[in-house]
Design an enzyme around this catalytic site. Sequence first.
Site, PDB file in Angstrom:
ATOM      1  CG  ASP A 172      39.144  35.205  47.841  1.00 25.67           C
ATOM      2  OD1 ASP A 172      39.560  34.830  48.946  1.00 25.67           O
ATOM      3  OD2 ASP A 172      39.852  35.818  47.025  1.00 25.67           O
ATOM      4  CE  LYS A 173      40.321  37.243  54.477  1.00 28.30           C
ATOM      5  NZ  LYS A 173      40.985  38.321  55.098  1.00 28.30           N
ATOM      6  CG  HIS A 174      40.327  41.417  49.689  1.00 30.65           C
ATOM      7  ND1 HIS A 174      41.378  40.802  49.047  1.00 30.65           N
ATOM      8  CD2 HIS A 174      40.717  42.692  49.902  1.00 30.65           C
ATOM      9  CE1 HIS A 174      42.364  41.662  48.880  1.00 30.65           C
ATOM     10  NE2 HIS A 174      41.986  42.825  49.397  1.00 30.65           N
ATOM     11  CB  SER A 175      40.777  42.015  55.292  1.00 28.36           C
ATOM     12  OG  SER A 175      41.361  43.126  55.914  1.00 28.36           O
ATOM     13  CB  THR A 214      48.078  38.365  52.398  1.00 26.20           C
ATOM     14  OG1 THR A 214      47.025  38.842  53.228  1.00 26.20           O
ATOM     15  CG2 THR A 214      48.065  36.855  52.411  1.00 26.20           C
ATOM     16  NE  ARG A 222      44.417  53.540  46.758  1.00 24.31           N
ATOM     17  CZ  ARG A 222      43.873  52.405  47.207  1.00 24.31           C
ATOM     18  NH1 ARG A 222      43.941  51.296  46.515  1.00 24.31           N
ATOM     19  NH2 ARG A 222      43.250  52.396  48.362  1.00 24.31           N
ATOM     20  CB  SER A 270      42.081  48.667  45.136  1.00 25.21           C
ATOM     21  OG  SER A 270      43.075  47.787  45.562  1.00 25.21           O
ATOM     22  CE  LYS A 315      43.748  43.325  45.415  1.00 29.34           C
ATOM     23  NZ  LYS A 315      44.068  44.740  45.549  1.00 29.34           N
ATOM     24  CE  LYS A 316      40.118  39.377  46.507  1.00 26.00           C
ATOM     25  NZ  LYS A 316      40.783  38.217  47.126  1.00 26.00           N
TER      26      LYS A 316
END
Length: 464
Positions: free
Chosen positions: A88-91, A139, A187, A202, A206-207
């Site tokens: 996966d990727k996350h920003s 997203t 937050r 955070s 999730k990841k």
Amino acid sequence: MNAFHPIDVILHKRDGLALSDEEIRGFIRAIVERTPDCQLVTDAQIAALLMAIFLQGLDSRELATLTSAMRSSGDVFDAAPLKTFMVDKHSTGGVGDKTSLLIAPILAAAGLAHLTDEGVPGICVPMISGRSLGHTGGTLDKLETIPGFNSQIDLKQLAETLRICGAALIGQTPRIVPADRTLYALRDHTGTVESPFLITASIMSKKLAESLNALVLDVKVGSGAFMPTYERSQQLATLMVETGEAAGTHTVALLTGMDEPLGRFSGNWVEVWECVDIMQGRWHPMSADLIELSNILAGWMLHLAGRAPSPEAGSEMADSILRSGDAYKAWLRIVQAQGGDISVFEDPAAHHKPAAKRVLKAEQTGYLSSMNCKQAGWAVQRLGAGRTKPGDPVSAHAGIESHVKLGSRIERGQALFTLFSEDEALLEEPEQMLRAALSIGQTPPKLLPLVREVVSTESIQRQK
Ligand code: URA
């Protein structure tokens, strides 16, 4: 076991003490065990602890415990039966940052091209995403502008979607990382977004709930990043890479520029429209940076998944998947599997129906030399694309279209941005904010590459 008192945890962190594992786990448990009739911990207390962590920070043990307590606050995906490579990727959050909408289908197409012996895509992307946060877009808010799209699927449906499509785009639900759902929303309204510790917990909770083999992180730097300096973004990248690796997920972070909105549009439906255009082969010049970054991030994912000998070769592979139309086919499969109506993609522009529009024009001639991208992001949110309190609806049609990029030559009177809203009254303030966010100079600015640095275990070791 001693009775749990949230106030003790708040006082300890406020006074700069390290929290025990028991205190951290107890607090997270208290958050998720709340019912409308029984508030073991109130929103005010959660917000107080968030602010205390924001101000005092966490040591590496506290951060690991917080991340793992949040990850285990709900169901954790068991990827073993799929016998595939989970990546996966996350920003860390940006303005106009819609790379997930391109990357998930690119990787899904790559996975579908090589099925395992069990008939499962050889790569699977279980993307758990978030909603708009602070000045950045979310997203999920973008995806939910697709009629019928269901981001709230359970783990059984997630496994099924991955089996059929190779990727799924889902949100935190009451069952998946429920603690982050509560913390994330609070937050956003208590000035506690920009903490490297809270962002790490955070994102990584999730990841890590996705049971990944590998993770690529897009850590933003520049005027639109949550972290105020390059060094703080580096610190955030290091914290996330260390947290991922300690949990057994091969993690790499790319520090990428967020000095201006990414791509052509920033908002909700407009961003889906931009991605559909790209996947259908209509490449607008303003989308060039978005396409470049998506291919780079997807390239790293393909490389970590063993499909490309180098990230650069992976990036070329991603580009050809995008150009071939295979990413679009994978996108249609994913959206359909999650209940979305794919007929809206036949003419995405026709579904953009803002009630009000305004064009921001240049007051002088010169070059677009810099931009306060965070301010631009807030302008997008205030047009209606973001929320002012948790649970508020967001506008599908609010947003901006960029007509220029940093370094563009500008003539007086030229259109710089078009603003969209569902309410004429919401245009005024964002227009002023955008105008104030821009600097027009007389010489072309020095432009930096999109990727500034790669942070990995090896680069962290070298620094020590
Ligand atoms: N994305 C997340 O999921 N969490 C954050 O805190 C910031 C960006």
